[in-house]
Scaffold this motif. Structure first.
Motif, PDB file in Angstrom:
ATOM      1  N   MET A  36     -41.710 -24.066  58.679  1.00 14.37           N
ATOM      2  CA  MET A  36     -42.750 -24.687  57.865  1.00 14.37           C
ATOM      3  C   MET A  36     -42.143 -25.645  56.842  1.00 14.37           C
ATOM      4  O   MET A  36     -42.634 -26.767  56.659  1.00 14.37           O
ATOM      5  N   MET A  37     -41.076 -25.227  56.178  1.00 15.88           N
ATOM      6  CA  MET A  37     -40.407 -26.080  55.190  1.00 15.88           C
ATOM      7  C   MET A  37     -39.890 -27.364  55.834  1.00 15.88           C
ATOM      8  O   MET A  37     -40.034 -28.451  55.273  1.00 15.88           O
ATOM      9  N   GLU A  38     -39.289 -27.224  57.012  1.00 18.15           N
ATOM     10  CA  GLU A  38     -38.766 -28.392  57.717  1.00 18.15           C
ATOM     11  C   GLU A  38     -39.892 -29.333  58.132  1.00 18.15           C
ATOM     12  O   GLU A  38     -39.781 -30.548  57.987  1.00 18.15           O
ATOM     13  N   GLU A  41     -41.319 -31.633  55.386  1.00 14.59           N
ATOM     14  CA  GLU A  41     -40.507 -32.729  54.857  1.00 14.59           C
ATOM     15  C   GLU A  41     -40.796 -34.019  55.605  1.00 14.59           C
ATOM     16  O   GLU A  41     -40.697 -34.074  56.826  1.00 14.59           O
ATOM     17  N   ASN A  42     -41.145 -35.057  54.853  1.00 15.62           N
ATOM     18  CA  ASN A  42     -41.369 -36.377  55.435  1.00 15.62           C
ATOM     19  C   ASN A  42     -40.071 -37.175  55.414  1.00 15.62           C
ATOM     20  O   ASN A  42     -39.147 -36.870  54.648  1.00 15.62           O
ATOM     21  N   ASP A  43     -40.004 -38.204  56.227  1.00 14.63           N
ATOM     22  CA  ASP A  43     -38.798 -39.034  56.310  1.00 14.63           C
ATOM     23  C   ASP A  43     -38.437 -39.693  54.981  1.00 14.63           C
ATOM     24  O   ASP A  43     -37.270 -39.953  54.713  1.00 14.63           O
ATOM     25  N   ASP A  44     -39.436 -39.970  54.147  1.00 18.17           N
ATOM     26  CA  ASP A  44     -39.181 -40.648  52.870  1.00 18.17           C
ATOM     27  C   ASP A  44     -38.799 -39.684  51.747  1.00 18.17           C
ATOM     28  O   ASP A  44     -38.674 -40.077  50.598  1.00 18.17           O
ATOM     29  N   GLY A  45     -38.628 -38.391  52.062  1.00 19.66           N
ATOM     30  CA  GLY A  45     -38.236 -37.407  51.061  1.00 19.66           C
ATOM     31  C   GLY A  45     -39.403 -36.692  50.410  1.00 19.66           C
ATOM     32  O   GLY A  45     -39.207 -35.734  49.670  1.00 19.66           O
ATOM     33  N   ILE A  51     -49.005 -28.674  54.680  1.00 16.67           N
ATOM     34  CA  ILE A  51     -48.224 -27.591  55.299  1.00 16.67           C
ATOM     35  C   ILE A  51     -47.045 -27.134  54.449  1.00 16.67           C
ATOM     36  O   ILE A  51     -46.280 -26.278  54.865  1.00 16.67           O
ATOM     37  N   SER A  52     -46.920 -27.678  53.260  1.00 11.29           N
ATOM     38  CA  SER A  52     -45.823 -27.276  52.376  1.00 11.29           C
ATOM     39  C   SER A  52     -46.070 -25.854  51.874  1.00 11.29           C
ATOM     40  O   SER A  52     -47.154 -25.543  51.376  1.00 11.29           O
ATOM     41  N   PRO A  53     -45.083 -24.964  52.023  1.00 11.30           N
ATOM     42  CA  PRO A  53     -45.294 -23.574  51.609  1.00 11.30           C
ATOM     43  C   PRO A  53     -45.558 -23.449  50.116  1.00 11.30           C
ATOM     44  O   PRO A  53     -45.138 -24.281  49.327  1.00 11.30           O
ATOM     45  N   THR A  54     -46.248 -22.390  49.766  1.00 11.92           N
ATOM     46  CA  THR A  54     -46.548 -22.084  48.366  1.00 11.92           C
ATOM     47  C   THR A  54     -45.834 -20.788  47.982  1.00 11.92           C
ATOM     48  O   THR A  54     -45.217 -20.127  48.824  1.00 11.92           O
ATOM     49  N   SER A  55     -45.973 -20.429  46.727  1.00 10.13           N
ATOM     50  CA  SER A  55     -45.425 -19.153  46.269  1.00 10.13           C
ATOM     51  C   SER A  55     -45.998 -17.997  47.074  1.00 10.13           C
ATOM     52  O   SER A  55     -45.290 -17.038  47.398  1.00 10.13           O
TER      53      SER A  55
END
Length: 102
Positions: A36-38, A41-45, A51-55
């Motif tokens: 999920m973390m990978e 991540e977008n190409d521009d950083g 889909i970015s994980p949360t606490s």
């Protein structure tokens, strides 16, 4: 139209692993977290907030490792906490450890 998973979809799948009684459930939950973390991540950083994980996502994985009751589980949980803290210091406030994380 593309149908893509969201942070909720991923978190629910991770939670299903965490609550299962399978021997490798915590490993599978952690593996999905890192996928999920990978994927976030977008190409521009930047990160894809959909889909970015949360606490909460990380806490579910921490719970999976806690359920193992093993030294390895404690070590892996500590590593996840350290990564959460590192990401927080990099400006990702969505993933900062909470009281539940500890």
């Amino acid at each position: 139209e593309d149908i893509r998973p969201t942070v909720i979809t991923y978190t629910e799948c991770i939670d299903a692993y965490a609550k299962s009684k399978k021997k490798n459930a915590a490993e599978k939950a952690e593996e999905l977290l890192f996928t999920m973390m990978e994927e976030a991540e977008n190409d521009d950083g930047s990160t894809d907030d959909r889909i970015s994980p949360t606490s909460i996502t990380c806490d579910v994985v921490l719970n999976a490792w806690a359920r193992t009751g093993t030294v390895e589980g404690a070590t892996r949980a500590e590593q996840i906490l350290e990564r959460m803290e590192y990401l927080r210091t990099q400006g990702n406030i969505k993933i900062q450890p909470t009281a539940y994380s500890f």
